[in-house]
Write a protein that holds these residues in place. Structure first.
Motif, mmCIF file in Angstrom:
data_model
loop_
_atom_site.group_PDB
_atom_site.id
_atom_site.type_symbol
_atom_site.label_atom_id
_atom_site.label_comp_id
_atom_site.label_asym_id
_atom_site.label_seq_id
_atom_site.Cartn_x
_atom_site.Cartn_y
_atom_site.Cartn_z
ATOM 1 N N ALA A 81 0.837 -1.212 0.000
ATOM 2 C CA ALA A 81 0.000 0.000 0.000
ATOM 3 C C ALA A 81 0.866 1.254 0.000
ATOM 4 O O ALA A 81 0.531 2.249 -0.659
ATOM 5 N N PHE A 82 1.986 1.227 0.737
ATOM 6 C CA PHE A 82 2.899 2.382 0.718
ATOM 7 C C PHE A 82 3.441 2.623 -0.693
ATOM 8 O O PHE A 82 3.650 3.759 -1.111
ATOM 9 N N HIS A 84 1.749 2.069 -3.371
ATOM 10 C CA HIS A 84 0.636 2.694 -4.100
ATOM 11 C C HIS A 84 0.615 4.212 -3.903
ATOM 12 O O HIS A 84 0.120 4.929 -4.764
ATOM 13 N N ILE A 85 1.102 4.673 -2.729
ATOM 14 C CA ILE A 85 1.111 6.121 -2.493
ATOM 15 C C ILE A 85 2.540 6.688 -2.617
ATOM 16 O O ILE A 85 2.900 7.667 -1.989
ATOM 17 N N ASP A 86 3.325 5.980 -3.478
ATOM 18 C CA ASP A 86 4.642 6.477 -3.915
ATOM 19 C C ASP A 86 5.665 6.658 -2.800
ATOM 20 O O ASP A 86 6.456 7.604 -2.821
ATOM 21 N N GLN A 87 5.646 5.761 -1.829
ATOM 22 C CA GLN A 87 6.668 5.790 -0.776
ATOM 23 C C GLN A 87 7.766 4.785 -1.114
ATOM 24 O O GLN A 87 7.503 3.712 -1.666
ATOM 25 N N ASN A 88 8.993 5.128 -0.768
ATOM 26 C CA ASN A 88 10.132 4.215 -0.927
ATOM 27 C C ASN A 88 10.133 3.279 0.278
ATOM 28 O O ASN A 88 10.512 3.669 1.374
ATOM 29 N N LEU A 403 -8.319 4.137 13.201
ATOM 30 C CA LEU A 403 -8.832 2.832 12.773
ATOM 31 C C LEU A 403 -8.973 2.815 11.254
ATOM 32 O O LEU A 403 -9.452 3.787 10.655
ATOM 33 N N SER A 404 -8.562 1.717 10.633
ATOM 34 C CA SER A 404 -8.732 1.574 9.192
ATOM 35 C C SER A 404 -9.223 0.168 8.870
ATOM 36 O O SER A 404 -8.644 -0.815 9.333
ATOM 37 N N LYS A 421 -2.089 5.635 4.586
ATOM 38 C CA LYS A 421 -2.207 7.095 4.773
ATOM 39 C C LYS A 421 -2.315 7.451 6.254
ATOM 40 O O LYS A 421 -1.696 8.412 6.723
ATOM 41 N N LYS A 422 -3.092 6.660 6.996
ATOM 42 C CA LYS A 422 -3.242 6.921 8.438
ATOM 43 C C LYS A 422 -1.919 6.688 9.179
ATOM 44 O O LYS A 422 -1.562 7.429 10.088
ATOM 45 N N VAL A 423 -1.195 5.641 8.771
ATOM 46 C CA VAL A 423 0.107 5.357 9.397
ATOM 47 C C VAL A 423 1.090 6.471 9.081
ATOM 48 O O VAL A 423 1.842 6.920 9.955
#
Length: 555
Positions: A81-82, A84-88, A403-404, A421-423
Motif C-alpha cells: 500500500a505504501f 501505491h502512495i509512492d513511498q520508498n 482505525l482503518s 495514509k493513516k500510518v
C-alpha cells in the motif's frame, strides 16, 4: 472474494528476477548473492546506503485466536500500500519455521493477494538459515559432550548442563532424552532434551547481532552450564566460538525476496514470540532502513509479547525506536474474546464484538505506554457485518483511536491505502518514545513491571527454584539484562483460557533461563513449551507434491 488458496494465488503470480528487485531497492550487483532466479542473500558490507535511516513501522496485534488474524498478511499488504502512495518502502519479516508449518499453522508468508514470494521456498528450506542455526546449535552440544568424554578439564557438572539440542520440527518425543548410552566408548551418559530450532539461543543471537564479529562475541558469552561448584561455563571456555560463527557466516546475511506486487522484502531469522523475542534480525531491519524511507516490520503475536520484546529487547539493542505501531484486529477475534466459540464466529453478534473490545483496548493502551500512537488495522473477513464494524468504529471514535478497515487479503496493496495514509500521518508526528523499564532495575522488578503494566496482572509469584535463580543470576552479574517473557500468546495471563482482558490475576514464574549470549533473561510462565507437539490432525496431512515438483497444501 477469491476462492483460490494462498498457494494457488501465489502460483499465478509473475515474479520479477531478483536482480530487478535489488535494483529497485538500490542494492548493487556486487552485494547480491543469488540463490536461483527469485531469491538472494545480501552482503551488507557492499551496500551503498542512502545516508538517512528509514522510519520503522511495527506491526503487532491484539491477542491472537485459533481463528487467525492475518498479521503477516497486513504487514505485507501495508508495504504494498505504501508503494501505491509512492513511498520508498521495504518490508522486513521473520522466516517461517518448519515445525508450525507442518503442525497447526501451515505457511507464514502472508495470504491472499498480500504475500511474499516464492512462498513454497520461503515456507520450506529457503536459503538454508535454519539448517545452519540447527547445525551450529547441535555442534555445540557435540563439543560439550566430547569435552566431558575427553576428561572434562573444565569440571562441567553433567547434571547442570543448560544447553539443549534442537530440531526444526514439533516433536514432543524429544523433549527429554538420555544421551551417551552404550558404554565407555559412546560418551558419558546424561539427561538431555531438544528444543525447537526457533527457541535456540543461537537463533536469538543471530537476530540480535549487528555483524559477524558481534555474532562471534555473543556466541562466546553463551552459558552452556555450570561446574560442580556452580560456576558458569561459557562457549569461550570451550574455545569453539570461531567454529560456530563460521557455520553461520552465510546465515547471517539477510535474504532478499519480493511481495506479489514487487515490493522488496528482507526475510531473516525467526525466533518465536511466546518462547523467544519474536522479531526478525536487527541486520535485516537496519539494512532495510539504510535502503528505504519506510520499513514495515512485524513482531510475533500480540503487543504483550512481540511488541514489548521488539521495544525492550530488539530496538534497545539496535538503538532505534518505532515511528508508528499498527495493531491488527479482526471482528472474529473480537467475538472470540467476547466469549463466542470458534464454530459460531460466522453469525453476527454485535454484543460479543463490544465485549471483546476490552482486549483490543488494553493493547492500544499498552502501545501508548511506550509513547507511540497505534493505528488499528481491522482486517476484513467475508462474514463480518456492517453493524459489527460500526461497533468497533464507534469505540475507536470515542477513544480517539486511529482505525482503518483493511482489505489487503482480497485486494492486495490497494486494500491497504487508507491504512498506509493513516500510518503516514502518525509517522510524521513527533512521538514521546520510552522503554517500559530501565536495565538497571532488579530482575524481579522488571518482571513485575511487565506483568502489571502490560498484562494487567496484580502480582508475580516466584517458585522456590526461580527465587534461587534470581539470587544466582544477581551474583553472576546478570541482573542488568532485559527480560524475555515466555507466556501463552492467547491470553494476557499465563492461563490460555482467560480471554478478553482479565485483571487482578497472579502470574507464576516457574523458572528462569540465562541467555547470556543473546543478552536477555527468559522468565518461564504457565505450561509454555520450548518444544511444541503436533496436533491430532497436523497440517502435514493436507500436503503433497505434484509430478513436476510443486508443493500442494502449503497455505
Amino acid at each position: 472474494m477469491s476462492h483460490l488458496s494462498d498457494l494457488e494465488i501465489a502460483n499465478q503470480a509473475t515474479l520479477k528476477p531478483i536482480k530487478e528487485i535489488a535494483d529497485k531497492a538500490g542494492i548493487a550487483e556486487e552485494a547480491l548473492e543469488q540463490y536461483g532466479h527469485y531469491k538472494a542473500k545480501i552482503d551488507i558490507s557492499k551496500i551503498q546506503t542512502k545516508g538517512k535511516k528509514g522510519k520503522v513501522v511495527l506491526v503487532t496485534a491484539m491477542s491472537p485466536t485459533p481463528a487467525g488474524e492475518g498479521k503477516s498478511t497486513v504487514t505485507v499488504g501495508l508495504a504494498d500500500a505504501f508503494q501505491h502512495i509512492d513511498q520508498n518502502v521495504m518490508v522486513a519479516l521473520r522466516e517461517p519455521a518448519l515445525g508450525p508449518t507442518f503442525g497447526i499453522k501451515g505457511g507464514a508468508t502472508g495470504g491472499g493477494y498480500a504475500q511474499v514470494l516464492p512462498m513454497e521456498d520461503i515456507n520450506l528450506h529457503f536459503n538454508g538459515d535454519f539448517h545452519a542455526i540447527t547445525t551450529a546449535n547441535n555442534a555445540l552440544s557435540a563439543f560439550i559432550d566430547n569435552h566431558i568424554h575427553q576428561g572434562n578439564a573444565l569440571g562441567i557438572d553433567q547434571r547442570r548442563i543448560e544447553w539443549k539440542r534442537v530440531l526444526d520440527m514439533n516433536d514432543r518425543a524429544l523433549r527429554q532424552v538420555v544421551v551417551g548410552l552404550g558404554g565407555p566408548t559412546q560418551g558419558v551418559p546424561r539427561e538431555d532434551g531438544f528444543n525447537i530450532t526457533v527457541a535456540s539461543e543461537i537463533m536469538a543471537i543471530l537476530c540480535l547481532s549487528t555483524d559477524i564479529m558481534d555474532l562471534k562475541a555473543s556466541i562466546a558469552k553463551i552459558t552452556i552450564g555450570y561446574t560442580r561448584d556452580r560456576q558458569p561455563v561459557t562457549v569461550k571456555d570451550l574455545g569453539v566460538e570461531g567454529a560456530l560463527a563460521m557455520i553461520l557466516k552465510d546465515a547471517i546475511k539477510p535474504n532478499l525476496v519480493q511481495t506479489m506486487e514487487g515490493t522488496p522484502a528482507l526475510i531473516h531469522g525467526g525466533p518465536f514470540a511466546n518462547i523467544a523475542h519474536g522479531c526478525n534480525s536487527i541486520i535485516a531491519t537496519e539494512t532495510a532502513r539504510d535502503l528505504a524511507d519506510i520499513v514495515v516490520t512485524e513482531a510475533g503475536f500480540g503487543s504483550d509479547l512481540g511488541a514489548e520484546k521488539f521495544i525492550d529487547i530488539k530496538a534497545r539493542k539496535a538503538d532505534f525506536e518505532p515511528d508508528a505501531v499498527v495493531l491488527v484486529a479482526t471482528i472474529r477475534a473480537l467475538k472470540m474474546h467476547g466469549g463466542i466459540a470458534k464454530d459460531n464466529l460466522k453469525e453476527e453478534n454485535v454484543e460479543a464484538v463490544k465485549a471483546g473490545i476490552a482486549n483490543l483496548d488494553r493493547h492500544v493502551n499498552n502501545i501508548r505506554k511506550f509513547g507511540v500512537e497505534p493505528v488499528i488495522a481491522l482486517n476484513a473477513f467475508i462474514h463480518d457485518t456492517d453493524a459489527e464494524f460500526e461497533a468497533v468504529q464507534q469505540w475507536a471514535k470515542e477513544n480517539n483511536v486511529h482505525l482503518s478497515l483493511t482489505e489487503v487479503w482480497e485486494k492486495g496493496g490497494a486494500g491497504g491505502v487508507d491504512l498506509a495514509k493513516k500510518v503516514l500521518e502518525v509517522v510524521e508526528q513527533p512521538q514521546t518514545f520510552k522503554h517500559l523499564y530501565e536495565l538497571e532495575q532488579p530482575l524481579e522488578e522488571k518482571i513485575e513491571t511487565i506483568v502489571k503494566e502490560i498484562y494487567g496482572g496484580s502480582k508475580v509469584t516466584f517458585t522456590s527454584k526461580a527465587q534461587k535463580q534470581l539470587k544466582q543470576f544477581k551474583d553472576n552479574g546478570w541482573d542488568h539484562f532485559p527480560i524475555c517473557m515466555a507466556k501463552t500468546q492467547y491470553s494476557f495471563s499465563d492461563d490460555q483460557t482467560k480471554l478478553g482482558a482479565p485483571s487482578d490475576f497472579e502470574i507464576t514464574i516457574r523458572e528462569l533461563e540465562a541467555k547470556t549470549g543473546a543478552g536477555f533473561i527468559v522468565a518461564l510462565t504457565g505450561a509454555i513449551m520450548t518444544m511444541p507437539g503436533l496436533p491430532k490432525q497436523p497440517a502435514a496431512l493436507k500436503m503433497d507434491v505434484t509430478e513436476d515438483g510443486h508443493a500442494i497444501g502449503l497455505f
